[in-house]
Design a protein around this motif. Structure first.
Motif, short mmCIF file in Angstrom:
data_model
loop_
_atom_site.label_atom_id
_atom_site.label_comp_id
_atom_site.label_asym_id
_atom_site.label_seq_id
_atom_site.Cartn_x
_atom_site.Cartn_y
_atom_site.Cartn_z
N THR A 289 0.93 -1.28 0.12
CA THR A 289 -0.01 0.01 0.03
C THR A 289 0.92 1.25 0.01
O THR A 289 2.17 1.27 -0.29
N GLY A 290 0.16 2.50 0.08
CA GLY A 290 0.92 3.80 0.14
C GLY A 290 0.81 4.64 -1.09
O GLY A 290 0.11 3.91 -2.13
N ASP A 291 1.31 5.83 -1.05
CA ASP A 291 0.97 6.61 -2.26
C ASP A 291 2.21 6.69 -3.13
O ASP A 291 2.24 7.25 -4.12
N ARG B 155 -3.21 1.44 -2.92
CA ARG B 155 -3.12 2.65 -1.96
C ARG B 155 -4.38 2.48 -0.94
O ARG B 155 -5.47 1.98 -1.40
N GLU C 184 4.80 -0.37 2.79
CA GLU C 184 4.04 0.88 2.52
C GLU C 184 5.16 1.66 1.57
O GLU C 184 6.23 2.03 1.83
N LYS D 178 6.34 4.70 -0.31
CA LYS D 178 6.27 6.09 0.07
C LYS D 178 6.49 7.06 -1.21
O LYS D 178 7.75 6.86 -1.68
#
Length: 174
Positions: A12-14, A139, A154, A156
């Motif tokens: 996940t994460g941006d 995300r 994650e 980033k």
């Protein structure tokens, strides 16, 4: 080959790389003789990874359950119906005994944008057979999904050329 213990991984994460990491894992698994099932919940169409994975169709199965459009606001009934088909396919793949690795690509995004409630992901996680590896990408992973996973990565975003107006490039981002 089978696992004594399969785990649940969440990417996940941006940042960029969630799908890429899952596809890399699928490639590694196929190289080891494992069978992989990938359900894509948002994408639809002939993406570069679909073309490449077709060469490994005997080991990697990919199905798309997205309608290929950005979902903003309330999803359409057609979007929800497609996602429900995807959930059914994921459950079938997990319980078929045919696959050792099952990937819910953009599963977190599908839940976040309302294609199905996050409880569907949590139920799939709790019903995962012990000898199957489950990977959930996208995300915005719900805290409960991350809490119930065995591994969470994650991604980033530190710097990205999108901010300079560079569009997604074939072979790199799509």
């Amino acid at each position: 080959m089978t696992f004594k213990q399969g785990y649940i991984q969440v990417y996940t994460g941006d940042g960029k790389g969630k799908t890429t990491a899952a596809l890399g894992l699928a490639l590694r698994a196929a190289g080891a003789g494992l069978k992989v099932y990938i359900a894509q919940f948002i994408k639809s169409g002939d993406y570069s990874e679909i073309k490449a994975l077709s060469c490994l169709a005997d080991r990697i199965t990919v199905e798309q359950f997205g309608l290929g459009r950005f979902i903003k606001g309330k999803p359409s009934p057609e979007d929800v119906a497609a996602a429900q088909k995807g959930l059914k396919a994921i459950r079938g793949a997990l319980n078929s005994g045919r696959y050792q690795v099952v990937i819910m690509e953009e599963g977190n995004v599908a839940a976040k944008c309302g294609l199905f409630p996050v409880e569907e992901i949590l139920a799939i996680m709790s019903q995962k057979p012990v000898d199957v590896e489950l990977i959930i990408t996208g995300r915005g992973a719900d805290a409960r999904v991350m809490d119930n996973a065995d591994l969470v990565t994650e991604m980033k975003a530190v710097k990205h050329y999108y901010k300079d107006g560079v569009a997604a490039r074939v072979g790199i981002e799509k």
